[in-house]
Design a protein around this motif. Structure first.
Motif, PDB file in Angstrom:
ATOM      1  N   VAL A 132       0.760  -1.213  -0.003  1.00 10.71           N
ATOM      2  CA  VAL A 132       0.057   0.288  -0.326  1.00 10.71           C
ATOM      3  C   VAL A 132       1.164   1.598   0.006  1.00 10.71           C
ATOM      4  O   VAL A 132       1.380   1.411   0.911  1.00 10.71           O
ATOM      5  N   ARG A 133       1.073   1.720  -1.202  1.00  6.93           N
ATOM      6  CA  ARG A 133       1.842   3.300  -0.503  1.00  6.93           C
ATOM      7  C   ARG A 133       1.147   3.984  -0.275  1.00  6.93           C
ATOM      8  O   ARG A 133       2.067   4.884  -0.202  1.00  6.93           O
ATOM      9  N   ILE A 134       0.089   4.426  -1.487  1.00  5.56           N
ATOM     10  CA  ILE A 134      -0.539   5.580  -0.905  1.00  5.56           C
ATOM     11  C   ILE A 134      -2.092   5.746  -0.426  1.00  5.56           C
ATOM     12  O   ILE A 134      -2.729   5.530  -0.518  1.00  5.56           O
ATOM     13  N   LEU A 135      -2.273   5.960   0.559  1.00  4.04           N
ATOM     14  CA  LEU A 135      -3.381   5.707   1.538  1.00  4.04           C
ATOM     15  C   LEU A 135      -4.099   7.050   2.549  1.00  4.04           C
ATOM     16  O   LEU A 135      -3.333   8.054   2.827  1.00  4.04           O
ATOM     17  N   SER A 136      -5.338   7.617   1.295  1.00  5.94           N
ATOM     18  CA  SER A 136      -5.812   9.213   1.175  1.00  5.94           C
ATOM     19  C   SER A 136      -7.488   8.580   1.317  1.00  5.94           C
ATOM     20  O   SER A 136      -7.378   8.518   0.840  1.00  5.94           O
ATOM     21  N   VAL A 137      -7.968  10.413   2.661  1.00  7.52           N
ATOM     22  CA  VAL A 137      -9.358   9.839   2.816  1.00  7.52           C
ATOM     23  C   VAL A 137      -9.465  11.921   2.548  1.00  7.52           C
ATOM     24  O   VAL A 137      -8.641  12.599   3.366  1.00  7.52           O
ATOM     25  N   ASP A 138     -10.416  12.081   2.087  1.00  7.62           N
ATOM     26  CA  ASP A 138     -11.210  13.444   2.644  1.00  7.62           C
ATOM     27  C   ASP A 138     -11.184  14.342   3.210  1.00  7.62           C
ATOM     28  O   ASP A 138     -11.932  13.019   4.280  1.00  7.62           O
ATOM     29  N   SER A 139     -10.559  15.182   3.525  1.00  2.00           N
ATOM     30  CA  SER A 139     -10.681  15.306   5.029  1.00  2.00           C
ATOM     31  C   SER A 139     -12.076  15.768   5.760  1.00  2.00           C
ATOM     32  O   SER A 139     -12.293  15.666   6.721  1.00  2.00           O
ATOM     33  N   ALA A 140     -12.478  15.748   4.485  1.00  2.00           N
ATOM     34  CA  ALA A 140     -14.947  16.276   5.001  1.00  2.00           C
ATOM     35  C   ALA A 140     -15.337  14.845   5.853  1.00  2.00           C
ATOM     36  O   ALA A 140     -16.228  14.802   6.172  1.00  2.00           O
ATOM     37  N   VAL A 141     -14.506  13.949   5.326  1.00  2.00           N
ATOM     38  CA  VAL A 141     -15.263  12.217   5.874  1.00  2.00           C
ATOM     39  C   VAL A 141     -14.721  11.665   6.740  1.00  2.00           C
ATOM     40  O   VAL A 141     -14.303  10.107   6.616  1.00  2.00           O
ATOM     41  N   ARG A 142     -13.444  11.975   6.746  1.00  2.00           N
ATOM     42  CA  ARG A 142     -12.688  11.661   8.178  1.00  2.00           C
ATOM     43  C   ARG A 142     -12.984  11.180   9.477  1.00  2.00           C
ATOM     44  O   ARG A 142     -13.905  11.898  10.000  1.00  2.00           O
ATOM     45  N   GLY A 143     -12.750   9.668  10.396  1.00  2.00           N
ATOM     46  CA  GLY A 143     -12.869   9.450  11.204  1.00  2.00           C
ATOM     47  C   GLY A 143     -13.842   8.538  10.876  1.00  2.00           C
ATOM     48  O   GLY A 143     -15.157   8.447  11.867  1.00  2.00           O
ATOM     49  N   ARG A 144     -14.883   8.116   9.750  1.00  2.00           N
ATOM     50  CA  ARG A 144     -15.996   7.753   9.548  1.00  2.00           C
ATOM     51  C   ARG A 144     -15.792   5.662   9.064  1.00  2.00           C
ATOM     52  O   ARG A 144     -16.526   5.731   8.154  1.00  2.00           O
ATOM     53  N   GLY A 145     -14.572   5.701   9.088  1.00  2.00           N
ATOM     54  CA  GLY A 145     -14.008   4.344   8.686  1.00  2.00           C
ATOM     55  C   GLY A 145     -13.825   4.307   7.069  1.00  2.00           C
ATOM     56  O   GLY A 145     -13.210   2.539   7.254  1.00  2.00           O
ATOM     57  N   ILE A 146     -12.829   4.920   6.215  1.00  2.00           N
ATOM     58  CA  ILE A 146     -13.709   4.993   4.796  1.00  2.00           C
ATOM     59  C   ILE A 146     -11.649   3.995   4.623  1.00  2.00           C
ATOM     60  O   ILE A 146     -11.665   3.429   3.809  1.00  2.00           O
ATOM     61  N   ALA A 147     -10.925   4.211   5.224  1.00  2.00           N
ATOM     62  CA  ALA A 147      -8.956   3.980   4.857  1.00  2.00           C
ATOM     63  C   ALA A 147      -9.169   3.036   5.229  1.00  2.00           C
ATOM     64  O   ALA A 147      -8.660   1.567   4.844  1.00  2.00           O
ATOM     65  N   LYS A 148     -10.568   2.258   6.593  1.00  3.74           N
ATOM     66  CA  LYS A 148      -9.763   0.846   7.307  1.00  3.74           C
ATOM     67  C   LYS A 148     -10.308  -0.024   6.468  1.00  3.74           C
ATOM     68  O   LYS A 148     -10.236  -0.789   6.075  1.00  3.74           O
ATOM     69  N   VAL A 149     -11.940   0.515   5.629  1.00  3.85           N
ATOM     70  CA  VAL A 149     -12.242  -0.044   4.665  1.00  3.85           C
ATOM     71  C   VAL A 149     -11.521  -0.699   3.669  1.00  3.85           C
ATOM     72  O   VAL A 149     -11.850  -1.039   2.444  1.00  3.85           O
ATOM     73  N   LEU A 150     -10.851   1.095   2.777  1.00  3.67           N
ATOM     74  CA  LEU A 150     -10.054   0.690   1.716  1.00  3.67           C
ATOM     75  C   LEU A 150      -8.896  -0.382   1.915  1.00  3.67           C
ATOM     76  O   LEU A 150      -8.302  -1.251   1.245  1.00  3.67           O
ATOM     77  N   LEU A 151      -8.401  -1.046   3.187  1.00  3.68           N
ATOM     78  CA  LEU A 151      -7.425  -1.262   3.102  1.00  3.68           C
ATOM     79  C   LEU A 151      -7.719  -2.461   3.722  1.00  3.68           C
ATOM     80  O   LEU A 151      -7.293  -3.719   3.293  1.00  3.68           O
ATOM     81  N   GLU A 152      -9.019  -2.681   3.676  1.00  2.15           N
ATOM     82  CA  GLU A 152      -9.238  -4.664   4.349  1.00  2.15           C
ATOM     83  C   GLU A 152      -9.754  -4.776   2.701  1.00  2.15           C
ATOM     84  O   GLU A 152     -10.074  -5.600   2.145  1.00  2.15           O
ATOM     85  N   LYS A 153     -10.016  -4.033   1.743  1.00  2.00           N
ATOM     86  CA  LYS A 153     -10.794  -4.099   0.700  1.00  2.00           C
ATOM     87  C   LYS A 153      -9.090  -4.543  -0.674  1.00  2.00           C
ATOM     88  O   LYS A 153      -9.606  -5.061  -1.027  1.00  2.00           O
ATOM     89  N   SER A 154      -8.440  -3.515  -0.350  1.00  2.00           N
ATOM     90  CA  SER A 154      -7.155  -3.803  -0.715  1.00  2.00           C
ATOM     91  C   SER A 154      -6.663  -5.110  -0.316  1.00  2.00           C
ATOM     92  O   SER A 154      -5.841  -6.090  -1.030  1.00  2.00           O
ATOM     93  N   THR A 155      -6.714  -5.715   1.699  1.00  2.00           N
ATOM     94  CA  THR A 155      -6.199  -6.855   1.732  1.00  2.00           C
ATOM     95  C   THR A 155      -6.585  -8.246   0.471  1.00  2.00           C
ATOM     96  O   THR A 155      -6.414  -8.683   0.454  1.00  2.00           O
ATOM     97  N   GLU A 156      -8.699  -7.972   0.796  1.00  2.00           N
ATOM     98  CA  GLU A 156      -9.363  -8.797  -0.691  1.00  2.00           C
ATOM     99  C   GLU A 156      -9.282  -8.875  -2.105  1.00  2.00           C
ATOM    100  O   GLU A 156      -8.543  -9.557  -2.102  1.00  2.00           O
ATOM    101  N   LEU A 157      -8.547  -8.046  -2.153  1.00  2.00           N
ATOM    102  CA  LEU A 157      -7.587  -7.814  -4.004  1.00  2.00           C
ATOM    103  C   LEU A 157      -6.425  -7.977  -3.944  1.00  2.00           C
ATOM    104  O   LEU A 157      -6.471  -9.171  -4.599  1.00  2.00           O
ATOM    105  N   ALA A 158      -5.686  -8.359  -3.148  1.00  2.00           N
ATOM    106  CA  ALA A 158      -4.164  -8.955  -2.923  1.00  2.00           C
ATOM    107  C   ALA A 158      -4.381  -9.943  -3.250  1.00  2.00           C
ATOM    108  O   ALA A 158      -3.936 -11.528  -3.277  1.00  2.00           O
ATOM    109  N   LYS A 159      -5.470 -10.807  -1.708  1.00  2.00           N
ATOM    110  CA  LYS A 159      -5.773 -12.511  -1.651  1.00  2.00           C
ATOM    111  C   LYS A 159      -6.342 -12.941  -3.195  1.00  2.00           C
ATOM    112  O   LYS A 159      -6.180 -13.804  -3.276  1.00  2.00           O
ATOM    113  N   GLN A 160      -7.340 -12.355  -4.115  1.00  2.00           N
ATOM    114  CA  GLN A 160      -7.874 -12.231  -4.820  1.00  2.00           C
ATOM    115  C   GLN A 160      -6.390 -12.876  -5.737  1.00  2.00           C
ATOM    116  O   GLN A 160      -6.708 -13.772  -6.666  1.00  2.00           O
TER     117      GLN A 160
END
Length: 221
Positions: A132-160
């Motif tokens: 994971v080279r860059i992880l970025s979230v819009d400041s207006a929606v931070r703290g709402r779990g978007i980074a967590k979901v992006l990491l989880e989905k990245s992990t799933e994609l890597a597994k696939q």
């Protein structure tokens, strides 16, 4: 923000400009190392085309994801790329040849962390990984779990794609905290004070950003 209010989709080359538009507004301006070396100039209004090229070149691998709101706005990005053993010399040469003097410092740090963390040495059974080279979230929606979901989905994609390991280097104190809570293991850390060129520390980010950490997560036994 619930997952019903946005969707996670794969980044394709045709998405490059809107991904860069997001990064220009957020990650480029807010990443602690970018700030401390004034990557975008004294007023933060300069371009760094070398950074943009670095971001764009990983997209064709098909491993990157973005969070898109119901209105079609990019509100988060995970730029992911693959690595294999033996990549370090090429990575170091790329860093040393960067024509942008300030971005060169960041690339050289990343190469130094890659060498010192020795992930492939620590996991000799691993013949490839997703970084994971860059992880970025819009400041207006931070703290709402978007980074967590992006990491989880990245992990799933890597597994696939049958990658045995996923890695992320955290230069921010806050990103390190978030990654550590998601089941990633810290296998290396280096205080910025200890990273020096010509005997002098290169980076002096503001507190609480005092070290870079490498995290990994195994994706198969």
């Amino acid at each position: 923000m619930s997952e019903q209010e946005y969707k996670i989709v794969q980044v394709t080359p045709k998405d490059t400009e809107k991904v860069l538009e997001h990064l220009r507004k957020f990650f480029f301006r807010e990443e602690p190392l970018n700030i401390c070396i004034k990557l975008l100039g004294e007023n933060g209004d300069e371009e760094c085309l070398e950074l943009e090229q670095y971001c764009a070149q990983t997209i064709p691998e098909g491993l990157s994801l973005m969070a898109v709101s119901a209105s079609g706005k990019v509100i988060g990005v995970a730029l992911n790329g693959s690595q294999e053993p033996g990549h370090l010399e090429e990575m170091e040469a790329y860093a040393d040849s960067c024509p942008h003097p300030r971005f060169r410092k960041i690339l050289q740090l990343l190469a130094a962390v890659d060498r010192a963390s020795d992930v492939f040495g620590k996991f000799p059974d691993v013949d490839k990984l997703v970084e994971v080279r860059i992880l970025s979230v819009d400041s207006a929606v931070r703290g709402r779990g978007i980074a967590k979901v992006l990491l989880e989905k990245s992990t799933e994609l890597a597994k696939q794609h049958d990658y045995p390991l996923i890695r992320i280097d955290c230069s921010s104190h806050f990103s390190a905290l978030a990654v550590g809570r998601l089941g990633f293991e810290c296998v290396f850390k280096m205080p910025y004070e200890d990273y020096r060129q010509n005997g002098e520390p290169v980076f002096h980010p503001e507190q609480p950003h005092k070290e870079v950490k490498t995290y990994v997560r195994r994706l198969r036994p």
